[in-house]
Every structure is written in structure tokens, then in C-alpha cells.
Design an enzyme around this catalytic site. Structure first.
Site, PDB file in Angstrom:
ATOM      1  N   GLN A   1      -4.247  -1.896  10.052  1.00 28.43           N
ATOM      2  CA  GLN A   1      -4.189  -3.193   9.373  1.00 28.43           C
ATOM      3  C   GLN A   1      -4.728  -4.321  10.257  1.00 28.43           C
ATOM      4  OE1 GLN A   1      -3.216  -3.755   6.045  1.00 28.43           O
ATOM      5  NE2 GLN A   1      -4.026  -5.780   6.471  1.00 28.43           N
TER       6      GLN A   1
ATOM      7  N   ASP B   1     -11.052   2.652   4.827  1.00 31.26           N
ATOM      8  CA  ASP B   1     -11.463   1.254   4.693  1.00 31.26           C
ATOM      9  C   ASP B   1     -12.982   1.147   4.553  1.00 31.26           C
ATOM     10  OD1 ASP B   1      -9.333  -0.517   4.604  1.00 31.26           O
ATOM     11  OD2 ASP B   1      -9.055  -0.533   6.787  1.00 31.26           O
TER      12      ASP B   1
ATOM     13  N   LYS C   1       0.852  -1.205   0.000  1.00 32.60           N
ATOM     14  CA  LYS C   1       0.000   0.000   0.000  1.00 32.60           C
ATOM     15  C   LYS C   1       0.880   1.245   0.000  1.00 32.60           C
ATOM     16  CE  LYS C   1      -3.735  -2.519   2.203  1.00 32.60           C
ATOM     17  NZ  LYS C   1      -4.273  -3.023   3.470  1.00 32.60           N
TER      18      LYS C   1
END
Ligand code: NAP
Length: 293
Positions: A97, A120, A53
Site C-alpha cells: 500500500q 497493481d 480490499k
């Protein structure tokens, strides 16, 4: 193989073109979109995801901050960091994460993220907006699936969609998005899961079949309706002594066999996974545009 490939690489590239154009527009206003990725512990798969990412941020010209914390970080310490990132003007997107160590309450951490920076799309505020059909940040994997269907002009309107899997990050949100009274939606949606009595009977109804299960090759050719569009979300590692690493990545769908039945199919790798990261970049730019407006 008769099915047309839905190529995640190609669709992701089209998303990146749009992202780059919007980054340039933001730069003209003195704004550089910034993504903070928080990694707690040393899970190797999570570290790989976070690295990829950050690499993509760099490639596109986004600001990226990777914060690695020790595995014994407390819940309160992580909350404190999230609050700092909420206030940080260089950061427009915050990603914590998953999976977090078991002593940390993951849903409670999600609640601490400023919904405007929730790239997200997991915060209940954004989940709620999505469900009532209002604009907000959408979860990356389901959003990526919609983009794939859109790119290949596969309008779900009026189609029977069967989603196998009911997780909060894939199954439920993709079902919620496809059932909306909106463009690239208006589908009739069924969600199946491990308690579904006759899975094959259900999957055979799908004009669009979306597998988000996490079981290698569980979707066999005789579970797919002739001419269906098959979207494989699964990422499963299977042993392969012939592969350099001793394993390879496969989806939830028996790709070869299902390709003979489906009209369109996504590969693994090179399918939905490509879209997840592309939509994360796109969401970060969305968030920067909203915050800067
Ligand atoms: P998850 O939270 O483990 O959910 C799996 C779902 O599959 C559950 O709803 C489960 O049912 C259902 N299920 C399990 N076994 C089943 C069976 N035999 N028959 C029918 N349903 C069954 O997984 P997830 O997070 O949604 O992820 C699913 C897969 O997608 C994983 O392989 C993951 O690695 C992958 N993934 C890929 C991406 C990407 O970017 N491509 C992103 C996210 C996830 P119950 O609810 O009844 O347990």
C-alpha cells in the site's frame, strides 16, 4: 443534468460476476486466489483502503492476508517480506500500500515483486508489456476506466482523448492503454499536466476527458467540449460542516456544471473508485489463473 451517469457500482458488479465465475472454476482445480496487502505505518486513509480490499476478498471468497508493519520497518525488512510473499503458494497477488514512509524507496520495492504477482500492474515488466500491447497485469484504475467505457459501449476508437495528469499510476498508463492498436483503444491521446500552457484550450479538444489531477472541481464546465465523455478520477476531501464527518469527497470535475455539457459523466464517489478495487480483485484472479496454468 443532461449527461448520462456512468455508474461505477453497476460496472463493478458486472466485473464481480465474472470474478465469482472464475473463482468457482479455480476452486474446481483446488486453487483459491490469494491477495497479500502490506501496510507500513499507520496512515489512516491507507488503513481504510487496505481494510476495504480485505473485506472485498472475503466477500468474493478470495484468500486475503493483511500484513501490518511498524512505521520504522527498514527497506531491507520490507524487501525480505516481499521475497517471502513471492515464494508463498497461497499468495497470487501482492499489494504494497502506497504511500510508504519516506525512508523506503517505493519504486525499488515494486521491482522486488514477482511480476506474475504484481496485481497493481506497477512493475516495469508489466508496464512494458502494456506499452507494447502484450498481455500482462494492468494497473487497476486505468483498467477500470476501460471497463467503464466498454460497459457503456463508448468505444474510444478514433476519438480525441485528453488526459489531465501524468502520474505513473493513472495518467501515463491510461494514455498508454488508449493509444494501443487494440479493441477499446485506437484513440488519439493528449496528456496535459501542470506545465500545460493553456489547459482549457487542450481540454476542450477532448471527446473523452479524463481528469486525474487531485484538485477539487478544477475542471469547470467551460473546459468541457459539448457532448464529451467525462471521466473523473480525482478523490479530494473538502470541508463540509453539514456532513457527518465534517468533510465530503469530491472529484476533480465540477460535476453539476459539467453534467450540463457532457454526454456521459462519472460521479465521485461511486465512479472510478469503485472500479479500482474491482479490477484489483480481477487481477488477483488473473494472476491465480496464470500461476496455476
Ligand atoms: P499525482 O501523482 O499527484 O498526479 C497529479 C497530476 O496532475 C500531475 O501530473 C500534475 O502535473 C497534474 N496537475 C496538478 N495540478 C494541475 C493543474 N493545475 N493543471 C493541470 N495538471 C495538474 O496524482 P495521481 O496519483 O495520478 O492521482 C490523481 C487523483 O486521482 C488524486 O485525487 C487521487 O486521489 C485520485 N486517484 C483516484 C483513484 C481511484 O481509484 N479513483 C486511484 C488513484 C488516484 P505535474 O506532473 O506537472 O506535477
Amino acid at each position: 443534468m443532461s449527461a448520462q451517469l456512468i455508474d461505477g457500482k453497476v460496472v463493478a458488479e458486472s466485473v464481480y460476476e465474472d470474478v465469482k465465475r472464475r473463482i468457482t472454476q479455480l476452486a474446481d482445480r483446488g486453487v483459491t486466489p490469494g491477495l497479500a496487502a502490506v501496510l507500513v505505518g499507520e496512515d489512516p486513509a491507507s488503513a481504510t483502503y487496505v481494510r476495504s480490499k480485505a473485506k472485498m476478498c472475503k466477500k468474493l471468497g478470495l484468500y486475503s492476508d493483511v500484513i501490518t508493519l511498524p512505521v520504522d520497518t527498514t527497506h531491507d525488512e520490507l524487501v525480505h517480506l516481499v521475497h517471502e510473499l513471492n515464494k508463498n503458494p497461497k499468495i497470487h497477488g501482492i499489494l504494497v500500500q502506497s504511500p510508504l514512509p519516506p525512508h523506503i524507496d517505493e519504486p525499488a520495492i515494486t521491482l522486488e515483486i514477482d511480476p506474475r504477482k504484481d496485481v497493481d500492474g506497477f512493475h516495469p515488466h508489466n508496464v512494458g508489456l502494456m506499452l507494447i500491447g502484450k498481455p500482462g497485469l494492468l494497473p487497476c484504475t486505468p483498467y477500470g476506466i476501460i471497463k467503464m467505457l466498454e460497459y457503456y459501449k463508448l468505444d474510444p476508437a478514433g476519438k480525441e482523448v485528453v488526459v489531465v495528469g501524468r502520474s505513473n499510476i493513472v495518467g501515463k498508463p491510461i494514455a498508454g492503454m488508449l493509444v494501443q492498436k487494440a479493441d477499446m483503444a485506437n484513440a488519439t491521446v493528449t496528456i496535459a499536466h501542470s506545465r500545460t500552457k493553456d489547459l482549457r484550450e487542450v481540454t476542450l479538444r477532448g471527446d473523452i476527458l479524463i481528469a486525474a489531477i487531485g484538485r477539487a472541481g478544477i475542471i469547470a464546465a467551460d473546459m468541457v467540449k459539448q457532448g464529451a465523455i467525462v471521466i473523473d478520477v480525482g478523490i479530494n476531501r473538502i470541508d463540509d460542516p453539514n456532513a457527518k464527518k465534517g468533510y465530503r469527497i469530491v472529484g476533480d470535475v465540477d460535476f453539476e456544471a459539467c453534467s450540463a455539457v457532457a454526454s456521459h459523466i462519472t460521479p465521485v464517489p461511486g465512479g472510478v473508485g469503485r472500479m479500482t478495487i474491482a479490477m484489483l480483485m480481477s487481477n488477483t484472479v488473473d494472476a491465480a489463473e496464470q500461476i496455476a496454468s
